[in-house]
Design a protein around this motif. Structure first.
Motif, PDB file in Angstrom:
ATOM      1  N   LEU A   5       0.835  -1.202   0.000  1.00 62.02           N
ATOM      2  CA  LEU A   5       0.000   0.000   0.000  1.00 62.02           C
ATOM      3  C   LEU A   5       0.873   1.255   0.000  1.00 62.02           C
ATOM      4  CD1 LEU A   5      -2.873   1.229   0.195  1.00 62.02           C
ATOM      5  CD2 LEU A   5      -2.585   1.171   2.667  1.00 62.02           C
ATOM      6  N   LEU A   6       1.898   1.278   0.840  1.00 62.91           N
ATOM      7  CA  LEU A   6       2.735   2.473   0.941  1.00 62.91           C
ATOM      8  C   LEU A   6       3.723   2.609  -0.206  1.00 62.91           C
ATOM      9  CD1 LEU A   6       3.313   2.554   4.784  1.00 62.91           C
ATOM     10  CD2 LEU A   6       1.709   3.912   3.428  1.00 62.91           C
ATOM     11  N   SER A   7       3.935   1.558  -0.980  1.00 61.93           N
ATOM     12  CA  SER A   7       4.790   1.697  -2.156  1.00 61.93           C
ATOM     13  C   SER A   7       4.075   2.477  -3.254  1.00 61.93           C
ATOM     14  CB  SER A   7       5.234   0.335  -2.670  1.00 61.93           C
ATOM     15  OG  SER A   7       4.138  -0.363  -3.239  1.00 61.93           O
ATOM     16  N   VAL A   8       2.750   2.484  -3.223  1.00 66.83           N
ATOM     17  CA  VAL A   8       1.951   3.205  -4.210  1.00 66.83           C
ATOM     18  C   VAL A   8       1.773   4.669  -3.813  1.00 66.83           C
ATOM     19  CG1 VAL A   8      -0.325   3.318  -5.312  1.00 66.83           C
ATOM     20  CG2 VAL A   8       0.745   1.104  -4.878  1.00 66.83           C
ATOM     21  N   ASN A   9       1.588   4.914  -2.522  1.00 67.86           N
ATOM     22  CA  ASN A   9       1.323   6.267  -2.046  1.00 67.86           C
ATOM     23  C   ASN A   9       1.940   6.441  -0.671  1.00 67.86           C
ATOM     24  OD1 ASN A   9       0.301   8.756  -1.335  1.00 67.86           O
ATOM     25  ND2 ASN A   9      -1.795   8.290  -1.891  1.00 67.86           N
ATOM     26  N   LYS A  10       2.920   7.308  -0.544  1.00 64.44           N
ATOM     27  CA  LYS A  10       3.602   7.554   0.728  1.00 64.44           C
ATOM     28  C   LYS A  10       3.143   8.843   1.395  1.00 64.44           C
ATOM     29  CE  LYS A  10       7.862   5.054  -0.227  1.00 64.44           C
ATOM     30  NZ  LYS A  10       7.808   4.065   0.819  1.00 64.44           N
ATOM     31  N   ARG A  11       2.092   9.456   0.874  1.00 60.23           N
ATOM     32  CA  ARG A  11       1.574  10.689   1.477  1.00 60.23           C
ATOM     33  C   ARG A  11       0.505  10.324   2.497  1.00 60.23           C
ATOM     34  NH1 ARG A  11       0.098  13.221  -4.121  1.00 60.23           N
ATOM     35  NH2 ARG A  11      -0.688  11.115  -4.189  1.00 60.23           N
TER      36      ARG A  11
END
Length: 112
Positions: A5-11
């Motif tokens: 999940l965080l590899s796609v969006n780190k914001r």
């Protein structure tokens, strides 16, 4: 699951309570995430418009977001029953230990 999940969006938009802030700091340190906003998890979301355009452009931390297209990581939501659990747990944008362990409010968490 979390790293995917965080590899796609780190914001991140984090809850303003203590566990939200600590979770945001941990994710910043361990995964290089960027805190771009805050929410009181009731009625306000504050974002840095120089980092994101919309409140839907980040991963919410320590809050369940009902919109199925908005990612969130929380521990608050418990499915109403097994059918509700199936619906919620099928969404890869929602990470929650209650969904991983089939915790439900009504029934045993199984369809048996």
């Amino acid at each position: 699951m979390l790293d995917t999940l965080l590899s796609v969006n780190k914001r991140l938009i984090i809850n303003t309570d203590l566990d939200g802030v600590l979770s945001g700091l941990l994710l910043h340190s361990a995964f290089g995430c960027e805190i771009v906003g805050f929410s009181n998890s009731a009625d306000c979301v504050w974002i840095d418009h120089s980092r994101i355009d919309s409140v839907n452009d980040a991963v919410y931390i320590d809050m369940f977001i009902a919109d199925p297209t908005v990612p969130c990581i929380d521990q608050h939501i418990v499915a109403a029953d097994y059918n509700h659990w199936q619906q919620l747990s099928a969404n890869h944008l929602k990470i929650n230990p209650n969904l991983m362990s089939r915790r439900v409010f009504l029934g045993s968490g199984s369809d048996a």
